[in-house]
Motif scaffolding. Structure first.
Motif, PDB file in Angstrom:
ATOM      1  N   VAL A 126      50.407  45.469  78.646  1.00  0.00           N
ATOM      2  CA  VAL A 126      50.017  44.146  79.138  1.00  0.00           C
ATOM      3  C   VAL A 126      49.565  44.184  80.601  1.00  0.00           C
ATOM      4  O   VAL A 126      48.572  43.543  80.964  1.00  0.00           O
ATOM      5  CB  VAL A 126      51.169  43.133  78.953  1.00  0.00           C
ATOM      6  N   LEU A 127      50.272  44.906  81.447  1.00  0.00           N
ATOM      7  CA  LEU A 127      49.948  44.895  82.885  1.00  0.00           C
ATOM      8  C   LEU A 127      48.532  45.372  83.197  1.00  0.00           C
ATOM      9  O   LEU A 127      47.876  44.789  84.070  1.00  0.00           O
ATOM     10  CB  LEU A 127      50.985  45.683  83.676  1.00  0.00           C
ATOM     11  N   PRO A 128      47.994  46.401  82.519  1.00  0.00           N
ATOM     12  CA  PRO A 128      46.593  46.768  82.794  1.00  0.00           C
ATOM     13  C   PRO A 128      45.612  45.623  82.511  1.00  0.00           C
ATOM     14  O   PRO A 128      44.625  45.456  83.226  1.00  0.00           O
ATOM     15  CB  PRO A 128      46.340  47.963  81.873  1.00  0.00           C
ATOM     16  N   ALA A 129      45.896  44.826  81.484  1.00  0.00           N
ATOM     17  CA  ALA A 129      45.034  43.665  81.199  1.00  0.00           C
ATOM     18  C   ALA A 129      45.112  42.663  82.336  1.00  0.00           C
ATOM     19  O   ALA A 129      44.090  42.118  82.776  1.00  0.00           O
ATOM     20  CB  ALA A 129      45.440  43.011  79.883  1.00  0.00           C
ATOM     21  N   LEU A 130      46.307  42.413  82.833  1.00  0.00           N
ATOM     22  CA  LEU A 130      46.455  41.484  83.962  1.00  0.00           C
ATOM     23  C   LEU A 130      45.750  42.016  85.204  1.00  0.00           C
ATOM     24  O   LEU A 130      45.129  41.249  85.945  1.00  0.00           O
ATOM     25  CB  LEU A 130      47.930  41.229  84.262  1.00  0.00           C
ATOM     26  N   ASP A 131      45.835  43.327  85.418  1.00  0.00           N
ATOM     27  CA  ASP A 131      45.137  43.929  86.558  1.00  0.00           C
ATOM     28  C   ASP A 131      43.627  43.740  86.442  1.00  0.00           C
ATOM     29  O   ASP A 131      42.942  43.525  87.439  1.00  0.00           O
ATOM     30  CB  ASP A 131      45.470  45.418  86.680  1.00  0.00           C
ATOM     31  N   GLU A 132      43.094  43.802  85.219  1.00  0.00           N
ATOM     32  CA  GLU A 132      41.667  43.550  85.012  1.00  0.00           C
ATOM     33  C   GLU A 132      41.300  42.133  85.437  1.00  0.00           C
ATOM     34  O   GLU A 132      40.252  41.911  86.043  1.00  0.00           O
ATOM     35  CB  GLU A 132      41.288  43.738  83.545  1.00  0.00           C
ATOM     36  N   PHE A 133      42.154  41.173  85.124  1.00  0.00           N
ATOM     37  CA  PHE A 133      41.885  39.783  85.495  1.00  0.00           C
ATOM     38  C   PHE A 133      41.874  39.606  87.003  1.00  0.00           C
ATOM     39  O   PHE A 133      41.181  38.729  87.522  1.00  0.00           O
ATOM     40  CB  PHE A 133      42.935  38.833  84.911  1.00  0.00           C
ATOM     41  N   ALA A 134      42.638  40.415  87.698  1.00  0.00           N
ATOM     42  CA  ALA A 134      42.762  40.279  89.143  1.00  0.00           C
ATOM     43  C   ALA A 134      41.722  41.090  89.917  1.00  0.00           C
ATOM     44  O   ALA A 134      41.594  40.918  91.127  1.00  0.00           O
ATOM     45  CB  ALA A 134      44.163  40.709  89.581  1.00  0.00           C
ATOM     46  N   ALA A 135      40.978  41.964  89.231  1.00  0.00           N
ATOM     47  CA  ALA A 135      39.995  42.802  89.917  1.00  0.00           C
ATOM     48  C   ALA A 135      38.953  41.928  90.608  1.00  0.00           C
ATOM     49  O   ALA A 135      38.470  40.949  90.040  1.00  0.00           O
ATOM     50  CB  ALA A 135      39.326  43.745  88.923  1.00  0.00           C
ATOM     51  N   PRO A 136      38.605  42.263  91.854  1.00  0.00           N
ATOM     52  CA  PRO A 136      37.629  41.466  92.599  1.00  0.00           C
ATOM     53  C   PRO A 136      36.322  41.296  91.831  1.00  0.00           C
ATOM     54  O   PRO A 136      35.785  42.247  91.276  1.00  0.00           O
ATOM     55  CB  PRO A 136      37.412  42.282  93.881  1.00  0.00           C
ATOM     56  N   GLY A 137      35.853  40.062  91.788  1.00  0.00           N
ATOM     57  CA  GLY A 137      34.571  39.749  91.190  1.00  0.00           C
ATOM     58  C   GLY A 137      34.550  39.670  89.680  1.00  0.00           C
ATOM     59  O   GLY A 137      33.494  39.460  89.089  1.00  0.00           O
ATOM     60  N   THR A 138      35.702  39.830  89.016  1.00  0.00           N
ATOM     61  CA  THR A 138      35.681  39.817  87.557  1.00  0.00           C
ATOM     62  C   THR A 138      35.873  38.430  86.968  1.00  0.00           C
ATOM     63  O   THR A 138      35.225  38.092  85.983  1.00  0.00           O
ATOM     64  CB  THR A 138      36.753  40.755  86.971  1.00  0.00           C
ATOM     65  N   HIS A 139      36.749  37.631  87.512  1.00  0.00           N
ATOM     66  CA  HIS A 139      37.047  36.322  86.925  1.00  0.00           C
ATOM     67  C   HIS A 139      37.223  35.288  88.030  1.00  0.00           C
ATOM     68  O   HIS A 139      38.204  35.303  88.748  1.00  0.00           O
ATOM     69  CB  HIS A 139      38.314  36.378  86.077  1.00  0.00           C
TER      70      HIS A 139
END
Length: 187
Positions: free
Chosen positions: A120-133
């Motif tokens: 789950v945490l890698p998915a949350l990290d994707e949401f937090a990546a600059p410029g992604t969401h």
């Protein structure tokens, strides 16, 4: 940049109502669960979310569909948000497992919280990546997933109950996820 995330627990199923561990079992929402999903949709209608992700299990997908349809946004399943695997204990009453083993975590064959967090945490990290969401995201998942995430973010957080049809609000700022709201029950 700030990212917002709403973690929604799916609506009620017959197994929830009976106090049974669901895990990878795939029961549908019951009538109460359908109403809970509709109430969450109304509660989250003003968030500006542009998509809903969910566990691939039927109870989560249906909850996500109800929310996505009400908000007019995209919905898709993501296996990383799947429920915890209770193995042999799936379908057993939680109270019986706790009586025998002290906690569900101690029962043999139950997927560990660490394993849940590892997906789950890698998915949350994707949401937090600059410029992604730049707009909020809604994730419909399960109590074991939500509780693991919330305790990972703040191990000192007060008891989080994560009832069916509830949501939690998180914000990513200053390099980490923060808890804004817990156990919001619109119905």
């Amino acid at each position: 940049m700030t990212s917002q995330l709403y973690l929604v627990r799916h609506g009620q199923t017959a197994l929830n109502a009976e106090g049974r561990l669901r895990g990878l079992a795939d029961p549908p929402l019951d009538e109460i669960g359908q109403r809970q999903a509709a109430a969450v949709a109304i509660a989250l209608s003003g968030t500006g979310a542009n998509r809903v992700l969910s566990s691939p299990l039927r109870r989560a997908v249906r909850t996500a569909q109800i929310i996505a349809d009400a908000l007019g946004i995209e919905q898709r399943a993501d296996t990383r948000f799947n429920d915890r695997d209770y193995g042999f204990w799936t379908g057993h009453r939680k109270s019986e497992v706790v009586a025998e083993w002290g906690t569900v975590d101690a029962a043999p064959g139950v997927e560990t919280s660490e394993t849940v967090l590892a997906r789950v945490l890698p998915a949350l990290d994707e949401f937090a990546a600059p410029g992604t969401h730049s707009t909020p995201i809604i994730v419909v998942t399960h109590d074991a997933v939500i509780r693991s995430v919330m305790l990972h973010i703040d191990p000192a957080a007060p008891t989080i109950t994560v009832p069916t049809g509830s949501y939690q609000a998180l914000t990513y700022r200053e390099g980490r996820w923060r808890i804004d709201l817990t156990d919001q029950q619109p119905l």
